[in-house]
Motif scaffolding. Sequence first.
Motif, PDB file in Angstrom:
ATOM      1  N   GLY A  64      33.760  35.644   6.422  1.00 18.65           N
ATOM      2  CA  GLY A  64      34.754  34.670   5.958  1.00 18.65           C
ATOM      3  C   GLY A  64      34.905  34.623   4.451  1.00 18.65           C
ATOM      4  N   THR A  65      33.844  35.021   3.748  1.00 21.43           N
ATOM      5  CA  THR A  65      33.908  35.003   2.277  1.00 21.43           C
ATOM      6  C   THR A  65      33.764  36.401   1.684  1.00 21.43           C
ATOM      7  N   GLY A  66      32.877  37.205   2.276  1.00 20.40           N
ATOM      8  CA  GLY A  66      32.629  38.552   1.747  1.00 20.40           C
ATOM      9  C   GLY A  66      31.739  38.564   0.515  1.00 20.40           C
ATOM     10  N   LYS A  67      31.253  37.375   0.138  1.00 18.63           N
ATOM     11  CA  LYS A  67      30.445  37.262  -1.089  1.00 18.63           C
ATOM     12  C   LYS A  67      29.177  36.468  -0.812  1.00 18.63           C
ATOM     13  N   HIS A  72      19.375  40.008   5.757  1.00 20.42           N
ATOM     14  CA  HIS A  72      18.637  41.280   5.645  1.00 20.42           C
ATOM     15  C   HIS A  72      17.437  41.054   4.729  1.00 20.42           C
ATOM     16  N   THR A  73      16.395  41.828   4.929  1.00 16.25           N
ATOM     17  CA  THR A  73      15.236  41.723   4.022  1.00 16.25           C
ATOM     18  C   THR A  73      15.553  42.358   2.669  1.00 16.25           C
ATOM     19  N   ASP A  74      16.491  43.297   2.656  1.00 18.77           N
ATOM     20  CA  ASP A  74      16.880  43.970   1.409  1.00 18.77           C
ATOM     21  C   ASP A  74      18.412  44.029   1.373  1.00 18.77           C
ATOM     22  N   PRO A  75      19.043  42.860   1.115  1.00 20.46           N
ATOM     23  CA  PRO A  75      20.506  42.768   1.262  1.00 20.46           C
ATOM     24  C   PRO A  75      21.281  43.844   0.504  1.00 20.46           C
ATOM     25  N   ASP A  76      20.866  44.147  -0.732  1.00 21.16           N
ATOM     26  CA  ASP A  76      21.599  45.141  -1.530  1.00 21.16           C
ATOM     27  C   ASP A  76      21.651  46.511  -0.860  1.00 21.16           C
ATOM     28  N   ASP A 127      27.462  43.288   0.341  1.00 24.70           N
ATOM     29  CA  ASP A 127      27.949  42.256  -0.599  1.00 24.70           C
ATOM     30  C   ASP A 127      27.892  40.838  -0.040  1.00 24.70           C
ATOM     31  N   GLN A 128      27.980  40.727   1.272  1.00 22.44           N
ATOM     32  CA  GLN A 128      28.043  39.405   1.890  1.00 22.44           C
ATOM     33  C   GLN A 128      26.758  39.049   2.644  1.00 22.44           C
ATOM     34  N   THR A 129      25.747  39.909   2.519  1.00 22.41           N
ATOM     35  CA  THR A 129      24.517  39.680   3.266  1.00 22.41           C
ATOM     36  C   THR A 129      23.524  38.891   2.417  1.00 22.41           C
TER      37      THR A 129
END
Length: 282
Positions: free
Chosen positions: A218-221, A245-249, A256-258
């Motif tokens: 819904g946001t993507g950010k 996620h444990t390592d979102p990047d 980008d949205q995790t």
Amino acid sequence: MHRENNRRSIPTPYKLACRGSKRKPSRVRVGEVVFGDKALVIIAGPCSVESEQQLITIAKLVKKAGANVLRGGAYKPRTDPYDFQGLAEKGLRYLAQAKNETGLKICTEVIDPRDVRLVSQHTDILQIGTRNMQNYALLREVGKIKKAVLLKRGMSASYEELLLAAEYIMSQGNKEVVLCERGIRTFENYTRNTLDLCAVPALKELTHLPVIVDPSHGTGKRTLVSPMAKAAVAAGADGLIVEVHTDPDNSISDADQTISTGDFAVLVKELRQIALINHRGL
Ligand code: PEP
Ligand code: MN
């Protein structure tokens, strides 16, 4: 006297989904997890199932934080055909393993009518993604099985189109449908989509089906996910689906949205407070 909620004078084309077809809002039961109950349902996990270890680690952490359902795509509907398309059957096996190890229910997407039976053997909730909201062959197929369906709003779909998509599923016999607002396309391009939180109270006027919100797509950010998750609960959503996620990047998809597992744990704590204003809990 004219009664709008009278079954005989249902004014909508979505006869089974419309609010007036039921005395009370419906509950969609997935074992002990119930959508539409006093307790909100929190679905969390990675965008994609990436590996056995990735999934099990995240599953344990989101469970500890308070999630009830683990999400993770094994079949990914990617815009770019050269992007990662998911681990397919192997991903489904990892999801089943994560369920065994944590007791979490599983929610995963099905994108092809030919895979509905296979995917349904490994999951508790079948997700229909935004791109497939009007894939009528797929809707009919999930309508023929006994499994809860998480139906995401098409990115350009009106409330009525969403409810007619739900009607496709319900008219085949499967009434276990949960709706999900996941953002729509607008002129704004700072965000990936515009999260339409008006959909929550509006859909509750139009239908008896439970409504949850996806603040990730819904946001993507990443920075906007927690504020909008809290706003969704304040607006009366029956639950959330969040990418964690444990390592979102380094998420293979939707990095980008995790949000991190740590931020997710903080969010759940805050949501417990917000839920109280609607006499709900987590
Ligand atoms: C997803 O949940 O990862 C997904 C692809 O969602 P949507 O269909 O809402 O884009
Ligand atoms: Mn995603």
